[in-house]
Design an enzyme around this catalytic site. Structure first.
Site, short mmCIF file in Angstrom:
data_model
loop_
_atom_site.label_atom_id
_atom_site.label_comp_id
_atom_site.label_asym_id
_atom_site.label_seq_id
_atom_site.Cartn_x
_atom_site.Cartn_y
_atom_site.Cartn_z
N TYR A 17 0.87 -1.25 -0.10
CA TYR A 17 0.14 0.11 -0.11
C TYR A 17 1.06 1.01 -0.15
O TYR A 17 0.17 2.48 -0.19
CB TYR A 17 -0.95 0.09 1.14
CG TYR A 17 -1.91 -1.15 1.21
CD1 TYR A 17 -2.97 -1.06 0.36
CD2 TYR A 17 -1.77 -2.06 2.10
CE1 TYR A 17 -3.86 -2.00 0.26
CE2 TYR A 17 -2.77 -3.18 1.96
CZ TYR A 17 -3.71 -3.24 1.06
OH TYR A 17 -4.54 -4.30 1.05
N HIS A 22 -4.67 6.23 -1.24
CA HIS A 22 -5.19 6.04 0.13
C HIS A 22 -4.35 6.21 1.23
O HIS A 22 -4.88 6.38 2.40
CB HIS A 22 -5.92 4.47 0.09
CG HIS A 22 -6.90 4.54 0.94
ND1 HIS A 22 -8.06 5.43 1.01
CD2 HIS A 22 -7.83 3.42 1.57
CE1 HIS A 22 -9.09 4.92 1.82
NE2 HIS A 22 -8.73 3.64 1.98
N PHE A 68 -4.88 -0.84 9.41
CA PHE A 68 -5.45 -0.69 8.21
C PHE A 68 -6.79 0.20 8.40
O PHE A 68 -7.20 0.56 9.35
CB PHE A 68 -6.05 -2.30 7.67
CG PHE A 68 -4.96 -2.93 7.16
CD1 PHE A 68 -4.47 -2.80 5.96
CD2 PHE A 68 -4.53 -3.89 7.94
CE1 PHE A 68 -3.55 -3.77 5.38
CE2 PHE A 68 -3.57 -4.79 7.82
CZ PHE A 68 -3.01 -4.61 6.38
N ASN A 70 -9.99 0.82 7.70
CA ASN A 70 -11.21 0.68 8.28
C ASN A 70 -11.20 0.68 9.71
O ASN A 70 -12.39 0.47 10.47
CB ASN A 70 -11.91 -0.24 7.47
CG ASN A 70 -12.31 -0.15 6.03
OD1 ASN A 70 -11.82 1.05 5.52
ND2 ASN A 70 -12.77 -1.01 5.34
#
Length: 180
Positions: A17, A22, A68, A70
């Site tokens: 990532y 994001h 992460f 969420n």
């Protein structure tokens, strides 16, 4: 602690990532830490990477949740509780697909705007009364509603030039927020 601030950058941990849209919150916070010459340390009790620093007599805790996106609220709550940070001294930096790429917006409070990371922070803190810095990553040119691939995609070479300017400005905005 009267003069302690907590600034959180949201993103997803891990090499896969790194550098994605994001992770704009991670990137902005890393730029700010670089400006302060603050070093990062993994802090398992917070489920986050933490850097500590000072700026103009103000003590700072910088936090990158490693839970992460969420589930970011878990790390934010643990860190804020441990350091006894009041909500008016908390700033969360996050990507925003509804803002055009290159725009930055800072608000003292507000809704999550459907951002799952901010949903988690709001849920765990039990409040939406904390500052948030939204870094525009835009949407795909096609306007497709499902933006999963775009958000988790990396910046192209042309975008990285503008991104560097945006990150410098976002770091400066963090300073302005603390001063105000």
């Amino acid at each position: 602690m009267d003069n302690l601030f907590l600034i959180v950058g949201l993103g997803n941990p891990g090499r896969e990532y790194a550098g994605t849209r994001h992770n704009a919150g991670f990137l902005a916070l890393e730029k700010f830490a670089e400006r302060l010459k603050a070093g990062w340390k993994q802090e398992d009790k917070f489920q986050a990477r933490i850097a500590r620093s000072e700026y103009c007599g103000q003590k700072l805790v910088l936090c990158q949740p490693q839970t992460f996106m969420n589930s970011s609220g878990i790390a934010v709550l643990k860190t804020a509780d441990y350091f006894k940070i009041p909500l008016n001294r908390l700033l969360v930096s996050v990507d925003d697909a509804d803002l055009p790429f290159g725009e930055i917006r800072l608000r003292q409070s507000g809704s999550s705007g459907g951002h799952h990371g901010l949903d988690s922070v709001q849920s765990h803190l039990g409040s939406k009364d904390y500052a948030r810095q939204r870094i525009g990553i835009g949407r795909t040119a096609s306007g497709v509603r499902d933006i999963h691939g775009h958000v988790l995609g990396r910046f192209n070479e042309e975008d990285r030039i503008l991104l560097e300017k945006v990150l410098v400005r976002a770091a400066h905005q963090m300073v302005c927020w603390m001063e105000q």
